[in-house]
Design a protein around this motif. Structure first.
Motif, PDB file in Angstrom:
ATOM      1  N   LEU A  44      17.730   3.329   6.293  1.00 33.54           N
ATOM      2  CA  LEU A  44      16.661   3.103   7.292  1.00 33.54           C
ATOM      3  C   LEU A  44      17.249   2.943   8.659  1.00 33.54           C
ATOM      4  O   LEU A  44      18.462   2.749   9.037  1.00 33.54           O
ATOM      5  N   ILE A  45      16.619   3.587   9.654  1.00 30.43           N
ATOM      6  CA  ILE A  45      17.079   3.790  11.090  1.00 30.43           C
ATOM      7  C   ILE A  45      15.923   3.081  11.947  1.00 30.43           C
ATOM      8  O   ILE A  45      15.116   3.245  12.049  1.00 30.43           O
ATOM      9  N   LEU A  46      16.713   2.207  12.961  1.00 30.51           N
ATOM     10  CA  LEU A  46      15.974   1.393  13.815  1.00 30.51           C
ATOM     11  C   LEU A  46      15.649   2.479  14.968  1.00 30.51           C
ATOM     12  O   LEU A  46      16.720   3.169  15.423  1.00 30.51           O
ATOM     13  N   ILE A  47      14.559   2.326  15.439  1.00 28.56           N
ATOM     14  CA  ILE A  47      13.835   3.517  16.649  1.00 28.56           C
ATOM     15  C   ILE A  47      13.536   2.798  17.890  1.00 28.56           C
ATOM     16  O   ILE A  47      12.834   2.004  17.582  1.00 28.56           O
ATOM     17  N   ASP A  48      14.000   3.292  18.930  1.00 30.68           N
ATOM     18  CA  ASP A  48      13.463   2.921  20.237  1.00 30.68           C
ATOM     19  C   ASP A  48      12.160   3.678  20.169  1.00 30.68           C
ATOM     20  O   ASP A  48      12.195   4.908  20.645  1.00 30.68           O
ATOM     21  N   ILE A  75      10.600   1.736  12.630  1.00 33.39           N
ATOM     22  CA  ILE A  75      11.794   2.057  11.543  1.00 33.39           C
ATOM     23  C   ILE A  75      11.558   3.087  10.746  1.00 33.39           C
ATOM     24  O   ILE A  75      10.561   3.491  10.302  1.00 33.39           O
ATOM     25  N   LYS A  76      12.570   3.914  10.856  1.00 26.89           N
ATOM     26  CA  LYS A  76      12.431   5.521  10.024  1.00 26.89           C
ATOM     27  C   LYS A  76      13.127   5.213   8.733  1.00 26.89           C
ATOM     28  O   LYS A  76      14.172   4.803   8.579  1.00 26.89           O
ATOM     29  N   LYS A 103       6.933  13.533   6.932  1.00 28.60           N
ATOM     30  CA  LYS A 103       8.058  13.144   7.603  1.00 28.60           C
ATOM     31  C   LYS A 103       8.060  13.433   9.231  1.00 28.60           C
ATOM     32  O   LYS A 103       7.370  14.243   9.504  1.00 28.60           O
ATOM     33  N   PRO A 104       8.521  12.628   9.985  1.00 24.32           N
ATOM     34  CA  PRO A 104       9.451  11.521   9.726  1.00 24.32           C
ATOM     35  C   PRO A 104       8.641  10.236   8.875  1.00 24.32           C
ATOM     36  O   PRO A 104       7.617  10.085   9.630  1.00 24.32           O
ATOM     37  N   TYR A 105       9.250   9.573   8.017  1.00 24.57           N
ATOM     38  CA  TYR A 105       8.360   8.475   7.547  1.00 24.57           C
ATOM     39  C   TYR A 105       8.777   7.382   8.202  1.00 24.57           C
ATOM     40  O   TYR A 105       9.812   6.896   8.516  1.00 24.57           O
ATOM     41  N   ALA A 106       7.797   6.729   9.040  1.00 28.81           N
ATOM     42  CA  ALA A 106       8.023   5.497  10.051  1.00 28.81           C
ATOM     43  C   ALA A 106       7.203   4.460   9.621  1.00 28.81           C
ATOM     44  O   ALA A 106       6.158   4.567   9.325  1.00 28.81           O
ATOM     45  N   LEU A 107       7.825   3.233   9.951  1.00 29.30           N
ATOM     46  CA  LEU A 107       6.859   1.882   9.707  1.00 29.30           C
ATOM     47  C   LEU A 107       5.632   2.022  10.465  1.00 29.30           C
ATOM     48  O   LEU A 107       4.571   1.492   9.870  1.00 29.30           O
TER      49      LEU A 107
END
Length: 284
Positions: A44-48, A75-76, A103-107
């Motif tokens: 999981l990656i936090l995204i700005d 969050i990706k 994709k990208p799968y994002a919250l």
């Protein structure tokens, strides 16, 4: 000629169907069964969401300091190649569910693709902040489901106030009940109390990185609590208080002292807050 064609077909399948399990029977008719390889969330990656940039990967030990992060976040989820949809469940100050098919799968999704929608990650005051991410083999969260990734989100907000202990409470560990607040002038009469006791610390902000308890009466005693409720002897599972005996040494020699310190990060690390240090007046 028929045998040659069959062998050629099998060879092609072995080359191009590496994600499938192939089974051939010895009957007169050939039978092929397939089994999808493992579906998974790899990270999981936090995204700005304001700039659509990746900030950092998040895991169980990651501290999300909201005072240092953009207000608009996302969050990706990164997945294995065979995933066709992802279901997000966010359980913080409010419940939220999102299914992503591309994709990208994002919250909070993206529109157009790669332009991330922003949302607020608002923590729950009781410390129950969870995200659950589940991969699926089909669109719209259908078909075979893979192993869910369940993560506790650790929020702090250092700028909301100085890290400190706001109050201490004596608790009944047998019934998980809060008995009364304790301070320097509080008399703790053990003859009128349950045998299994503990002490709960309230903090400012409500959730910090960790809280460290120390008792002068017990050499080398140091309990670190990374999640609320913050308790002298801990809780397992969460909310089921673990009990212990309070130190019974004479208060005259100053040994019945408890020190409680908040920190900005897990495991007693990061910025050290203000220590609350009181002497326990214990009689029996």
């Amino acid at each position: 000629m028929k045998k040659i064609i069959l062998i050629f077909s099998i060879s092609l399948c072995l080359i191009y169907c590496s994600t499938e399990e192939i089974e051939f029977t010895h009957n007169s008719e050939s039978k092929v069964t397939t089994k999808l390889s493992s579906l998974g969330i790899t990270s999981l990656i936090l995204i700005d969401a304001e700039t659509d940039t990746e900030l950092f990967p998040i895991g169980e030990s990651t501290i999300l300091d909201l005072s240092k992060l953009p207000k608009s976040l996302n969050i990706k989820a990164l997945t294995t190649d065979n995933v066709r949809s992802v279901k997000f469940e966010l359980r913080t100050s409010s419940s939220f569910i999102k299914i992503e098919n591309t994709k990208p799968y994002a919250l909070f999704g993206d529109n157009p693709r790669g332009d991330f929608n922003g949302g607020l990650l608002a923590p729950n005051s009781d410390g129950d902040n969870i995200i659950i991410v589940t991969p699926f083999a089909g669109r719209n969260a259908t078909g075979q489901s893979g192993t869910s990734l369940r993560l506790n989100l650790n929020f702090i907000n250092q700028n909301s106030s100085q890290l400190k202990i706001t109050s201490l409470f004596l608790v009944d560990a047998d019934n998980n009940d809060i008995l009364f607040p304790i301070g320097e002038s509080t008399l703790i009469d053990l003859s009128r109390l349950p045998q299994n006791l503990s002490i709960k610390a309230n903090t400012s902000p409500d959730q910090v990185g960790s809280v460290v308890f120390e008792l002068d009466a017990i050499p080398n005693f140091r309990n670190i609590e990374n999640t609320a409720p913050y308790l002298l002897f801990g809780d397992s599972p969460r909310g089921n208080f673990i009990g212990g005996n309070l130190p019974l040494s004479s208060t005259a020699n100053g040994n019945n002292i408890i020190s409680v310190t908040p920190y900005s990060s897990r495991n007693g690390e990061g910025t050290k807050g203000e220590t609350s240090r009181i002497q326990l007046n214990v009689i029996n």
